[in-house]
Structure formats: C-alpha cells, structure tokens
Design a protein around this motif. Structure first.
Motif, short mmCIF file in Angstrom:
data_model
loop_
_atom_site.label_atom_id
_atom_site.label_comp_id
_atom_site.label_asym_id
_atom_site.label_seq_id
_atom_site.Cartn_x
_atom_site.Cartn_y
_atom_site.Cartn_z
N VAL A 5 13.15 2.52 -1.81
CA VAL A 5 11.86 3.20 -1.96
C VAL A 5 10.98 2.94 -0.73
N ALA A 6 11.04 1.72 -0.19
CA ALA A 6 10.24 1.41 1.01
C ALA A 6 10.69 2.28 2.18
N ALA A 7 12.01 2.47 2.31
CA ALA A 7 12.51 3.32 3.40
C ALA A 7 12.06 4.77 3.19
N LEU A 8 12.03 5.17 1.92
CA LEU A 8 11.58 6.54 1.60
C LEU A 8 10.11 6.72 1.99
N ASN A 9 9.30 5.70 1.73
CA ASN A 9 7.89 5.76 2.14
C ASN A 9 7.78 5.93 3.64
N ARG A 10 8.64 5.23 4.38
CA ARG A 10 8.59 5.33 5.85
C ARG A 10 9.02 6.71 6.32
N LEU A 11 9.99 7.27 5.60
CA LEU A 11 10.46 8.60 5.95
C LEU A 11 9.35 9.63 5.75
N VAL A 12 8.62 9.46 4.65
CA VAL A 12 7.51 10.38 4.37
C VAL A 12 6.48 10.26 5.50
N ALA A 13 6.21 9.02 5.94
CA ALA A 13 5.24 8.82 7.03
C ALA A 13 5.76 9.44 8.32
N LEU A 14 7.08 9.32 8.56
CA LEU A 14 7.65 9.90 9.78
C LEU A 14 7.56 11.42 9.77
N HIS A 26 0.81 -1.22 0.00
CA HIS A 26 0.00 0.00 0.00
C HIS A 26 0.84 1.27 0.00
N ASP A 27 2.16 1.14 -0.18
CA ASP A 27 3.01 2.33 -0.15
C ASP A 27 2.65 3.28 -1.29
N SER A 28 2.79 4.58 -1.03
CA SER A 28 2.40 5.53 -2.08
C SER A 28 3.48 5.66 -3.16
N ILE A 29 4.73 5.32 -2.84
CA ILE A 29 5.76 5.31 -3.89
C ILE A 29 6.12 3.85 -4.17
N GLN A 30 6.06 3.45 -5.43
CA GLN A 30 6.33 2.04 -5.78
C GLN A 30 7.30 1.97 -6.96
N VAL A 31 8.09 0.91 -6.99
CA VAL A 31 8.98 0.70 -8.15
C VAL A 31 8.18 -0.03 -9.22
N ALA A 32 8.08 0.58 -10.41
CA ALA A 32 7.34 -0.08 -11.50
C ALA A 32 8.33 -0.81 -12.42
N ARG A 33 9.45 -0.19 -12.73
CA ARG A 33 10.39 -0.79 -13.69
C ARG A 33 11.81 -0.28 -13.39
N THR A 66 24.75 3.07 -15.25
CA THR A 66 23.56 3.93 -15.33
C THR A 66 22.31 3.15 -14.93
N ALA A 67 21.31 3.88 -14.46
CA ALA A 67 20.03 3.26 -14.08
C ALA A 67 18.89 4.10 -14.63
N ASP A 68 17.90 3.44 -15.24
CA ASP A 68 16.66 4.11 -15.66
C ASP A 68 15.57 3.55 -14.77
N ILE A 69 14.93 4.42 -14.02
CA ILE A 69 13.90 3.92 -13.10
C ILE A 69 12.55 4.52 -13.45
N GLU A 70 11.51 3.71 -13.24
CA GLU A 70 10.15 4.20 -13.41
C GLU A 70 9.42 3.93 -12.10
N LEU A 71 8.97 4.98 -11.45
CA LEU A 71 8.25 4.84 -10.19
C LEU A 71 6.80 5.27 -10.38
N THR A 72 5.90 4.76 -9.54
CA THR A 72 4.58 5.40 -9.44
C THR A 72 4.57 6.12 -8.11
N VAL A 73 4.26 7.41 -8.19
CA VAL A 73 4.23 8.24 -6.98
C VAL A 73 2.80 8.76 -6.86
N ASP A 74 2.09 8.29 -5.85
CA ASP A 74 0.67 8.62 -5.69
C ASP A 74 -0.11 8.40 -6.99
N GLY A 75 0.16 7.31 -7.64
CA GLY A 75 -0.59 6.94 -8.85
C GLY A 75 -0.03 7.54 -10.14
N HIS A 76 0.95 8.45 -10.06
CA HIS A 76 1.51 9.07 -11.28
C HIS A 76 2.85 8.41 -11.63
#
Ligand code: KIV
Ligand code: ZN
Length: 513
Positions: free
Chosen positions: A492-501, A387-394, A406-416
C-alpha cells in the motif's frame, strides 16, 4: 594542515535517478536537514527544469538548509539555467551546476552537436549561470571517454567563463583508478587557470570502482567528491558517501585530507535514506551494513575479545552503529519511550509521538523484548506512511496447505472505508490481489523482499515492495510483527508513492543526464 576535501551529496538528484528511488517533497526537506546537520558541504537538491515538482523541491530545500551550499542541476540551455537560478536563489549559499556532454559518442548521438558547437554552449551556459550566481560548477558529462585534448579545451573555456568548480564525471563507470587520477593530474597541470578552481570527482559504480576512483582523484588534486548516501544513483549508483568519508578518515596516514563530516551520523542518515526510498541496505554493505561490524568466526571473536583492533579498522561508534540494546518492554512509559527516541536521534511532534507510542504498546503486547532496531523500524514506518492517503486498517488471511488462500482487507482511501476479499496463489498473492481489487491499478510487482528486523521468531518483518507502471517505479518499505501485515503495508505504501508519481506527470521518473 591537511587539505580539505569537500563532500558534495547528490542523493536527491543522481540518487533519485535510481529507478524506484523517488522522494517526496517532505522526504527531501527531512533529508536535506539531516545532510546539513551531518556537515555535507554541498547538497545537490534536484534538477529544477525537470518538472514543477522538482523545481518546488529544490526551492524548498534552498529555504531550509543553513550551512551547506545548495546546488541545482541544469542542462546547458538558457531555460534550464534560468529555472535553476530561480529555484536556488533563496539559499544562503546558492550554486548552479551546469553540464554538457563532451565525448564523441555523446556529442554525435545524444546531442547531435559538433565539438565547436559544444565549446560555444559551454561558454554561453557558464556565462549565463555566472550572471545569476557567483558559485558555478561545470561538468563534462562522459569526461572519461572524451578525447583529452578536447577535454582540456572545454575545461579552459568553462574556467574563462567563470566556473568556480570543474567536475570530471566518470558518467558510465568505465575508468580505472590509475586512469581517472591521471586525468586530474593532467588537467590541473596543463589547463590555464586550473589553480583558481576546485576540481571535482563524480564516479559511477558500473564496475564497482566508484569509491576507488574518487579516492584516486583526490590523490591527484580533486578537492570535491560527489557521492550519494548508500551509493544510490543512476544504474549501479554513485560512489557511496559513507565509504568515501570513512576511507579518507581511516587512511589519513596515506591520504592527508579532511572532510567536515560528523561520521557518527552516517548510519542514521543511511537508515533515513533507506526508509525514504524503500531500498534496503545490504547486510554486508561497507560502513553502514548490519554485518559491517559483526564477527562470526570463532577465531575472529577470540581476537576481538583480546583486542578490538585485531579485526576492526574503525569502531562501530565512529560511524554511529551502536551495539544492540535491549531497550523497552510493555511496562515502559511514555517518558522512557520519548527519551529513548531522543537517544536514537528522533524528535517527534506531540501527535507523532502519541501515534508512535500507541504502535509501540501494540508491538510490546506481541513481542517480549523490544530492541533499538524495532523502535527505528516502528518510528520510521510511522513517519514514512503516517500521512499516506491509502492506509491498511485491517487484514485477515486464511493460509495453509489447503488452498485457495484468501485475504479480507479493509483499507481507508482518502478517509473512506473500502473492503475487499480475494484468493491467491499463496497468502501474499491473496493479500496483494485483495488490495488490487480495493484500489484498481495496472502496476506490476517488480520486487518483493522480506527480512527480519531482529533475531527470533517474534521478530518484526521488514518488507520491501517495488511496483512498476508504464515506466514509473515506486518502492516502499514497511514493518510489522506479522509478515503478511507488513507485506500489505509495504504494498500500500508503494501504491501511495505511485499515485504521487502519477501526479508529478509523465516525466517524473526520467533521468536528468
Ligand atoms: O554522471 C554524470 O555525468 C552526471 C552529471 C550530470 C554530473 O550525473
Ligand atoms: Zn552521475
């Protein structure tokens, strides 16, 4: 009949005071139910006056726990006590746990109070708490560095004011077992009214003596031991619940005490706490560590084959550590998957099951054999981060000897969808830089740790990440067959926790005591 020693769990209060071990509201509810189901006598659910979030969590825990006493911690002031009373009042068995420092160093430098003022505060606070509830615990913070005569006077006043449990914490983990036991023997022998209350031990592990001290207290009259799952807690932690319980059980010949803990649930609860906090359990951890029942040397293996008691003082089954089973493969169906999860102690809602099954199929395509540990990592991941608001998509990474990686990342952040690319000094650095570019933040990486969930090169990697930002620390864990994907998910999971904190306010990480 053996005497009963009550197990008081403080994983959600003292345990949560471990830097980075913060728990969400949902985590606390899940853990409280597991502790209640395991037979814990008292669950200390938090410190209600610390923040509105803590207050709400204690109240919610009070609403779901059926058997155990639910305690909230409170300083000696009236506001703290009233908030605590309000938060636990919905519990079937509510308790207010109030404390004040009694050692010269704490009274002078922390409280700026004279001994007489502290005695008065004890009287006032316990009396006020007793006006709210019948079950009141009083603690003498830093009791082991308190002058004995003064400690006797404090305890006597707390008992007279109506305390039903007296806790003698070794707050700074300074005592030796012989000294700690002697304090209990002395107080129980000399303080008027001591026979009407339960004495409690609360030990910190700064010198690695927390469990030994707790057992010494029980040998000298304590009938409640305060402890935390996996030994979590302030600094070096508290006495580990699983160690206290098994020491009492295995050495019943020397200690005629019983607890009402169902020890077969210890490993499962330990794994739950590890998943919730993001703190891995060290391999050689007593009772619940991965190696606690492994026998490596030839001589030991030979002995074990002849008779298990040659090298085992308890069996892995006693503490819920099953043997590693080859469980499922890519042809296994949803039914087999569900029933295996049931055996491992999970009951998932339909949508969670569908999600976990999809992840399992994906893993089974990449990994030949799936073991219990794989399933646990996979399902724990889904529960913890679904249920985290930031998720790794790709994630796509270019690694190798010729930098820059190099890294190319695709995240969903609050559905975007948010896409970013970055280079780094190595592929993990590139992944973390890409996440930072997608979700800008000032946190620094305080810990990055990888371990394999099972054997083999196709094993899942379990990654732990700890982020630190302005004194707040957030930790998380994630697993995947690809180490870099597991790293991205854990970050990303730690980042979600930081946002909650951050949302819990500036004091979210501050300790209670
Ligand atoms: O360690 C300690 O003294 C405590 C008290 C608040 C019980 O945690
Ligand atoms: Zn403590």
């Amino acid at each position: 009949m053996p005497d009963q020693v009550r197990i008081f769990d403080t994983t959600m209060r003292d345990g949560e005071q471990s830097p980075g071990a913060s728990m969400t509201h949902a985590d606390k509810l899940e853990l409280a139910q597991a502790l209640d189901g395991m037979g814990v006598d008292v669950i200390e659910a938090g410190f209600p006056a610390a923040s509105p979030g803590d207050f709400a969590a204690v109240k919610a825990v009070a609403g779901v726990v059926r058997e155990a006493i639910v305690a909230g911690l409170s300083r000696a002031g009236p506001k703290d006590i009233d908030a605590c009373a309000e938060s636990v009042k919905g519990a079937v068995r509510p308790r207010i746990h109030t404390f004040i420092s009694t050692s010269p160093i704490h009274m002078k430098h922390k409280l700026n109070k004279s001994p007489e003022e502290v005695l008065e505060a004890i009287h006032q606070s316990v009396t006020r708490a007793r006006n709210h509830v019948e079950d009141v615990e009083w603690s003498a913070e830093d009791a082991t560095r308190t002058e004995r005569d003064f400690l006797r006077r404090c305890v006597e006043i707390a008992i007279r004011a109506g305390a039903t449990t007296i806790n003698i914490p070794d707050t700074v983990g300074y005592s030796f077992p012989s000294e700690y036991g002697a304090i209990f023997a002395d107080l129980i022998e000399s303080v008027p009214g001591a026979d009407k209350v339960i004495f409690s031990a609360h030990c910190h592990n700064d010198l690695g003596l927390a469990v030994a001290n707790s057992i010494a207290a029980a040998m000298n009259g304590a009938r409640q031991i305060e402890c935390a799952v996996n030994g979590l807690g302030e600094r070096a932690g508290n006495a580990a619940l699983e160690e206290v319980v098994m020491a009492l059980r295995v050495r019943r010949d020397a200690l005629p005490f019983e607890t009402q803990i169902d020890s077969t649930k210890l490993t499962r609860v330990s794994q739950m706490v590890s998943r919730i906090t993001g703190f891995p359990v060290q391999y050689n951890k007593a009772i619940v560590g991965k190696n606690a029942f492994s026998h490596e040397s030839g001589i030991h293996q030979d002995g074990m084959l002849k008779h298990s008691q040659t090298y085992e003082i308890m069996s892995p089954e006693d503490v819920g550590q099953g043997q590693t089973h080859l469980v499922l493969g890519k042809l296994s169906g949803r039914h087999a998957f569900k029933s295996k999860l049931g055996e491992l102690g999970y009951t998932l809602a339909d949508n969670e099951l569908a999600d976990a099954f999809a992840r399992f199929k994906d893993l089974a395509d990449r990994k030949r054999a799936i073991y219990d540990e794989d399933l646990i990592a996979l399902v724990d991941d889904a529960i913890a981060h679904g249920h985290d608001s930031i998720q790794v998509a790709r994630l796509r990474v270019v690694a190798g000897t010729d930098g820059p990686q190099t890294a190319d990342i695709e995240l969903t952040v609050d559905g975007h969808d948010v896409k970013q690319s970055a280079t780094g000094n190595g592929s993990v650095d590139a992944v973390f830089n890409a996440i930072k570019a997608a979700v800008p933040h000032e946190a620094s990486l305080a810990l990055y740790q990888v371990h394999a969930v099972t054997e083999g090169t196709d094993a899942q990697a379990e990654v732990s990440v700890r982020l630190s930002e302005n004194g707040r620390v957030a930790a998380a864990r994630a697993a995947d067959a690809d180490t870099l994907v597991a790293s991205a998910k854990a970050y990303v999971a730690a980042l979600n926790r930081l946002v909650a904190l951050r949302a819990r306010g500036p004091d979210a990480q501050e300790s209670a005591a």
